[in-house]
Write a protein that holds these residues in place. Structure first.
Motif, PDB file in Angstrom:
ATOM      1  N   VAL A  66       1.135  -1.300   0.219  1.00  0.00           N
ATOM      2  CA  VAL A  66      -0.212  -0.215  -0.302  1.00  0.00           C
ATOM      3  C   VAL A  66       1.120   1.365  -0.203  1.00  0.00           C
ATOM      4  O   VAL A  66       1.081   1.678   1.225  1.00  0.00           O
ATOM      5  N   VAL A  67       1.329   1.873  -0.812  1.00  0.00           N
ATOM      6  CA  VAL A  67       1.798   3.104  -1.778  1.00  0.00           C
ATOM      7  C   VAL A  67       1.075   4.078  -2.158  1.00  0.00           C
ATOM      8  O   VAL A  67       0.546   3.303  -2.997  1.00  0.00           O
ATOM      9  N   ASP A  68       1.613   5.176  -1.801  1.00  0.00           N
ATOM     10  CA  ASP A  68       0.782   6.366  -2.527  1.00  0.00           C
ATOM     11  C   ASP A  68       1.028   6.282  -4.316  1.00  0.00           C
ATOM     12  O   ASP A  68       0.379   6.587  -4.912  1.00  0.00           O
ATOM     13  N   ASP A  69       2.543   5.741  -4.281  1.00  0.00           N
ATOM     14  CA  ASP A  69       2.882   5.325  -5.742  1.00  0.00           C
ATOM     15  C   ASP A  69       1.608   4.855  -6.823  1.00  0.00           C
ATOM     16  O   ASP A  69       1.538   5.416  -7.668  1.00  0.00           O
ATOM     17  N   LEU A  70       1.549   2.796  -6.306  1.00  0.00           N
ATOM     18  CA  LEU A  70       0.516   2.901  -6.819  1.00  0.00           C
ATOM     19  C   LEU A  70      -0.714   3.399  -6.393  1.00  0.00           C
ATOM     20  O   LEU A  70      -1.350   2.692  -8.202  1.00  0.00           O
ATOM     21  N   THR A  71      -1.354   3.693  -5.847  1.00  0.00           N
ATOM     22  CA  THR A  71      -2.872   4.059  -5.623  1.00  0.00           C
ATOM     23  C   THR A  71      -2.144   4.929  -6.866  1.00  0.00           C
ATOM     24  O   THR A  71      -3.261   5.113  -7.366  1.00  0.00           O
ATOM     25  N   ALA A  72      -1.637   6.286  -6.114  1.00  0.00           N
ATOM     26  CA  ALA A  72      -1.648   7.343  -7.770  1.00  0.00           C
ATOM     27  C   ALA A  72      -2.204   6.659  -9.526  1.00  0.00           C
ATOM     28  O   ALA A  72      -3.059   7.412 -10.252  1.00  0.00           O
ATOM     29  N   ARG A  73      -1.158   5.453  -9.965  1.00  0.00           N
ATOM     30  CA  ARG A  73      -1.250   5.188 -10.523  1.00  0.00           C
ATOM     31  C   ARG A  73      -2.738   4.621 -11.230  1.00  0.00           C
ATOM     32  O   ARG A  73      -2.481   4.085 -12.441  1.00  0.00           O
ATOM     33  N   MET A  74      -3.142   3.274 -10.480  1.00  0.00           N
ATOM     34  CA  MET A  74      -4.144   3.026 -10.107  1.00  0.00           C
ATOM     35  C   MET A  74      -5.171   4.326 -10.485  1.00  0.00           C
ATOM     36  O   MET A  74      -6.796   3.292 -11.797  1.00  0.00           O
ATOM     37  N   THR A  75      -5.307   5.243 -10.196  1.00  0.00           N
ATOM     38  CA  THR A  75      -6.283   6.200 -10.104  1.00  0.00           C
ATOM     39  C   THR A  75      -6.405   6.909 -11.751  1.00  0.00           C
ATOM     40  O   THR A  75      -7.544   7.080 -11.985  1.00  0.00           O
ATOM     41  N   GLU A  76      -5.046   7.138 -12.014  1.00  0.00           N
ATOM     42  CA  GLU A  76      -4.392   6.945 -12.972  1.00  0.00           C
ATOM     43  C   GLU A  76      -5.059   7.097 -14.284  1.00  0.00           C
ATOM     44  O   GLU A  76      -5.965   7.632 -15.651  1.00  0.00           O
ATOM     45  N   TYR A  77      -4.923   4.964 -14.429  1.00  0.00           N
ATOM     46  CA  TYR A  77      -5.723   4.646 -14.885  1.00  0.00           C
ATOM     47  C   TYR A  77      -7.914   4.596 -14.899  1.00  0.00           C
ATOM     48  O   TYR A  77      -8.046   4.324 -16.391  1.00  0.00           O
ATOM     49  N   VAL A  78      -8.006   4.620 -13.563  1.00  0.00           N
ATOM     50  CA  VAL A  78      -9.555   4.560 -14.198  1.00  0.00           C
ATOM     51  C   VAL A  78     -10.489   5.620 -14.342  1.00  0.00           C
ATOM     52  O   VAL A  78     -10.365   5.716 -15.109  1.00  0.00           O
ATOM     53  N   VAL A  79      -9.365   6.857 -14.239  1.00  0.00           N
ATOM     54  CA  VAL A  79      -9.886   7.911 -14.456  1.00  0.00           C
ATOM     55  C   VAL A  79      -9.828   7.869 -16.586  1.00  0.00           C
ATOM     56  O   VAL A  79     -10.628   8.286 -16.689  1.00  0.00           O
ATOM     57  N   LEU A  80      -7.950   7.405 -16.919  1.00  0.00           N
ATOM     58  CA  LEU A  80      -8.466   7.842 -18.097  1.00  0.00           C
ATOM     59  C   LEU A  80      -9.589   6.394 -18.649  1.00  0.00           C
ATOM     60  O   LEU A  80     -10.240   7.246 -19.673  1.00  0.00           O
ATOM     61  N   HIS A  81      -9.770   5.379 -18.414  1.00  0.00           N
ATOM     62  CA  HIS A  81     -10.998   5.204 -19.261  1.00  0.00           C
ATOM     63  C   HIS A  81     -12.301   4.634 -19.089  1.00  0.00           C
ATOM     64  O   HIS A  81     -12.808   5.566 -19.516  1.00  0.00           O
ATOM     65  N   VAL A  82     -12.119   5.734 -17.419  1.00  0.00           N
ATOM     66  CA  VAL A  82     -14.053   5.813 -17.668  1.00  0.00           C
ATOM     67  C   VAL A  82     -13.948   7.373 -18.650  1.00  0.00           C
ATOM     68  O   VAL A  82     -14.879   7.552 -19.185  1.00  0.00           O
ATOM     69  N   LEU A  83     -13.065   8.607 -18.367  1.00  0.00           N
ATOM     70  CA  LEU A  83     -13.637   9.340 -19.250  1.00  0.00           C
ATOM     71  C   LEU A  83     -13.277   9.117 -20.970  1.00  0.00           C
ATOM     72  O   LEU A  83     -14.496   9.469 -21.713  1.00  0.00           O
ATOM     73  N   LEU A  84     -12.841   8.276 -21.026  1.00  0.00           N
ATOM     74  CA  LEU A  84     -12.342   7.184 -22.706  1.00  0.00           C
ATOM     75  C   LEU A  84     -13.985   6.922 -22.991  1.00  0.00           C
ATOM     76  O   LEU A  84     -14.368   7.390 -24.194  1.00  0.00           O
TER      77      LEU A  84
END
Ligand code: NDP
Ligand code: OXD
Length: 321
Positions: free
Chosen positions: A95-113
């Protein structure tokens, strides 16, 4: 220091899983500790205190009689939980901020797509068509997040900030500001009936295997401007029935989907999913585990443990996550 070694057991594959790269990072982060990479290097088994692993060969961890802690080099521990010989020592996950932020980028990218109908716009561009698409506000859609853990909550907060309505589903009841929360089997139906874009960030356990199936997709809401609902799965491939995802995309039960994870990885070249309509495929790349962030996190956990402080982010092996 002898008698307190850390072994690295990593199923290599892909850019991020080079054992040599991980050894170099751990040797720096754990500077006073012997770091041994399995299976290429050897170490007297009784000298090993810690193991840092990613999908290790089943049985290998059971060969160390003095093992004190297992560190999983990722957030999902399903590969470890599937090993019946796993030693009964604490298992810590990432559980690290780096991994969490990467996943949030992915989810936001694909929701917006999907929300912004980018698949259609890309197709129009290939066909040299100037064809504006009807656009609606983010607030017209509910994003439903399965799994309100470390990753699901963070993605929910950012999507909320973008204006989406957010529903969330977990195993236990929660109250989170700005998120309509549901829990357990009783909460699943009401959660699905609100959801237009379904994001799955569940762990793979005996309770969640194949939860993403036709009967679940049929309960999603179809009355938003999006029409047919969308699936985004970045949890694990075993959560989805792949034949159902395919047939639901083909018959319109699902309007579109993004999958980052598959029952068999790499996804075989002959899989019909490669040519499924309106499906975006990414190669288990949603949130890479960064060797610098994770080796520092594990070195700090070992320091805590040896100072008599509790380990953080322990896996509950009876729940399986
Ligand atoms: P957490 O353990 O923090 O959260 C898991 C969430 O799932 C919790 O909210 C939990 O509910 C919920 N949950 C578990 N079982 C059930 C169930 N039977 N019914 C309903 N809800 C359930 O995990 P993370 O958020 O850190 O990670 C989630 C998963 O994401 C990982 O297990 C991994 O598989 C995947 N992952 C994928 C990556 C990728 O690159 N594609 C990268 C990193 C992770 P409760 O809160 O009530 O316990
Ligand atoms: C993880 C992953 O679980 O990368 O961390 O899949």
């Amino acid at each position: 220091m002898t008698g307190n070694a850390l072994v690295l057991a990593i199923k290599s594959g892909g850019h991020n899983w080079s054992p040599a790269r991980w050894k170099q990072r751990f040797s720096t982060a754990c500077h006073n500790r012997k770091v041994v990479v399995l299976p290429d290097e050897t170490c007297p088994p009784d000298e090993v205190s810690y193991a840092a692993v990613w999908k290790p060969a089943p049985g290998i961890l059971g060969t160390f009689p003095n093992l004190r802690v297992i560190f999983n080099l990722g957030a999902g521990v399903d590969a470890l939980m599937a090993d019946p010989t796993l030693p009964r020592v604490p298992v810590v996950r990432v559980v690290v901020d780096d991994l969490t932020a990467r996943m949030t980028e992915y989810v936001v990218l694909h929701v917006l797509l999907h929300h912004r109908r980018q698949l259609q716009l890309l197709k129009d561009q290939r066909d040299r068509l100037w064809q504006p698409q009807h656009q609606w506000a983010a607030g017209a859609l509910t994003v439903g997040i399965m799994g309100l853990g470390n990753l699901g909550r963070d993605a929910a907060q950012v999507l909320k900030r973008l204006g989406f309505r957010i529903a969330g589903w977990g195993a236990t009841p929660k109250s989170i500001d700005g998120i309509t929360c549901f829990a357990g089997s009783d909460g699943l139906g009401p959660f699905l009936r609100k959801t237009n874009i379904l994001v799955c960030l569940l762990p793979l356990t005996s309770d969640t295997r194949h939860i993403l199936n036709r009967s679940l997709f049929a309960q999603l809401d179809r009355t938003s401007p999006l029409g047919a609902p969308v699936l985004i799965n970045a949890g694990r491939g075993g959560l989805q029935v792949e034949a159902d995802v395919l047939s639901c995309l083909e018959d319109g039960t699902l309007g579109a989907a993004t999958l980052d994870v598959f029952e068999t990885e790499p996804l075989p070249a002959q899989s019909p999913l490669w040519s499924a309509p309106n499906l975006v495929i990414t190669p288990h790349n949603a949130a890479d585990t960064d060797p610098d962030a994770i080796s520092a996190y594990i070195a700090a956990q070992i320091d805590r443990f040896e100072a008599g402080e509790p380990l953080q982010n322990l896996v509950d092996v009876t729940r399986g996550y």
